[in-house]
Design an enzyme around this catalytic site. Structure first.
Site, PDB file in Angstrom:
ATOM      1  N   HIS A 187      30.433  30.112  32.754  1.00  0.00           N
ATOM      2  CA  HIS A 187      29.147  29.808  33.555  1.00  0.00           C
ATOM      3  C   HIS A 187      29.519  28.884  34.757  1.00  0.00           C
ATOM      4  O   HIS A 187      29.126  27.803  34.643  1.00  0.00           O
ATOM      5  CB  HIS A 187      28.139  29.072  32.351  1.00  0.00           C
ATOM      6  CG  HIS A 187      26.985  28.656  32.939  1.00  0.00           C
ATOM      7  ND1 HIS A 187      25.866  29.960  32.953  1.00  0.00           N
ATOM      8  CD2 HIS A 187      26.294  27.662  33.397  1.00  0.00           C
ATOM      9  CE1 HIS A 187      24.735  29.341  33.747  1.00  0.00           C
ATOM     10  NE2 HIS A 187      24.978  27.932  33.914  1.00  0.00           N
TER      11      HIS A 187
ATOM     12  N   GLU B 237      27.828  35.861  35.071  1.00  0.00           N
ATOM     13  CA  GLU B 237      28.290  35.762  33.891  1.00  0.00           C
ATOM     14  C   GLU B 237      28.535  37.076  33.299  1.00  0.00           C
ATOM     15  O   GLU B 237      27.895  37.755  32.769  1.00  0.00           O
ATOM     16  CB  GLU B 237      27.380  34.802  32.839  1.00  0.00           C
ATOM     17  CG  GLU B 237      26.985  33.624  33.261  1.00  0.00           C
ATOM     18  CD  GLU B 237      26.037  32.698  32.608  1.00  0.00           C
ATOM     19  OE1 GLU B 237      25.868  33.404  31.172  1.00  0.00           O
ATOM     20  OE2 GLU B 237      25.364  31.813  32.749  1.00  0.00           O
TER      21      GLU B 237
END
Length: 190
Positions: free
Chosen positions: A50, A154
């Site tokens: 992330h 992601e």
């Protein structure tokens, strides 16, 4: 250059040995390799990176002037709690239609700086986050990050796959097997 860490987690429902390795390769390439091996019993594994990106620089404002191409023909709709419904929907004609190129996962450009980031992965899914929930987060050099200050890509297996076994590939890894997740970022500038 290579650096990494080895972690041990318990209760997933089995214990996991997890390794994350960051590699800086030639020609402005960053590779991230995450692996996980169940130690005691079959365990769902779906690791995600992330990291926030702003190709204009961390203090350049928002990412709203970036262009992005996500190479995908479908997306996973979510419910009101942002949990995937287990279905696939075609991106064609929707705001999620970023398709223009084959083979890569995503390409991000910032025309003002001339920077470009390309992303490849071995995972079937990618979550695109525009930083729309950032609100006065103190960051590098005292800069305050607000809405749209960075974006995240992601790559991962499909979220909530364990609850949608008929539609999503399984993320359960058996002892003796290893989950491997690779991301390769290439950066260039005009």
């Amino acid at each position: 250059m290579r650096f990494g860490s080895l972690l041990h987690f318990t209760g997933f429902p089995g214990d996991l040995s997890v390794t994350v390795t960051y590699m800086i390769l030639k020609h402005n390439i960053l590779a991230i390799r995450m692996s996980a091996t169940p130690l005691t019993k079959a365990t769902p594994v779906n690791l995600a990176y992330h990291g926030y990106w702003n190709l204009g620089g961390h203090d350049s404002g928002t990412i709203l002037n970036h262009t992005i191409h996500i190479i995908s023909h479908s997306y996973t709709p979510v419910d009101d709690q942002l949990i995937p419904t287990g279905q696939f929907a075609m991106v064609k004609g929707t705001p999620y239609d970023f398709t223009t190129r084959p083979r890569q996962t995503a390409v991000v450009r910032d025309e003002a700086s001339g920077r470009k980031m390309e992303l490849w992965t071995n995972q079937p899914g990618v979550q695109f986050y525009t930083g729309n929930m950032l609100d006065s987060v103190k960051g590098k050099g005292g800069v305050t990050y607000n809405k749209y200050a960075g974006l995240c890509l992601e790559t991962q297996g499909f979220p909530d796959a364990v609850n949608h076994p008929n539609n999503f590939p399984s993320q359960v890894v058996e002892p003796g097997h290893t989950y491997v997740h690779v991301m390769v970022f290439r950066f260039t500038a005009a």
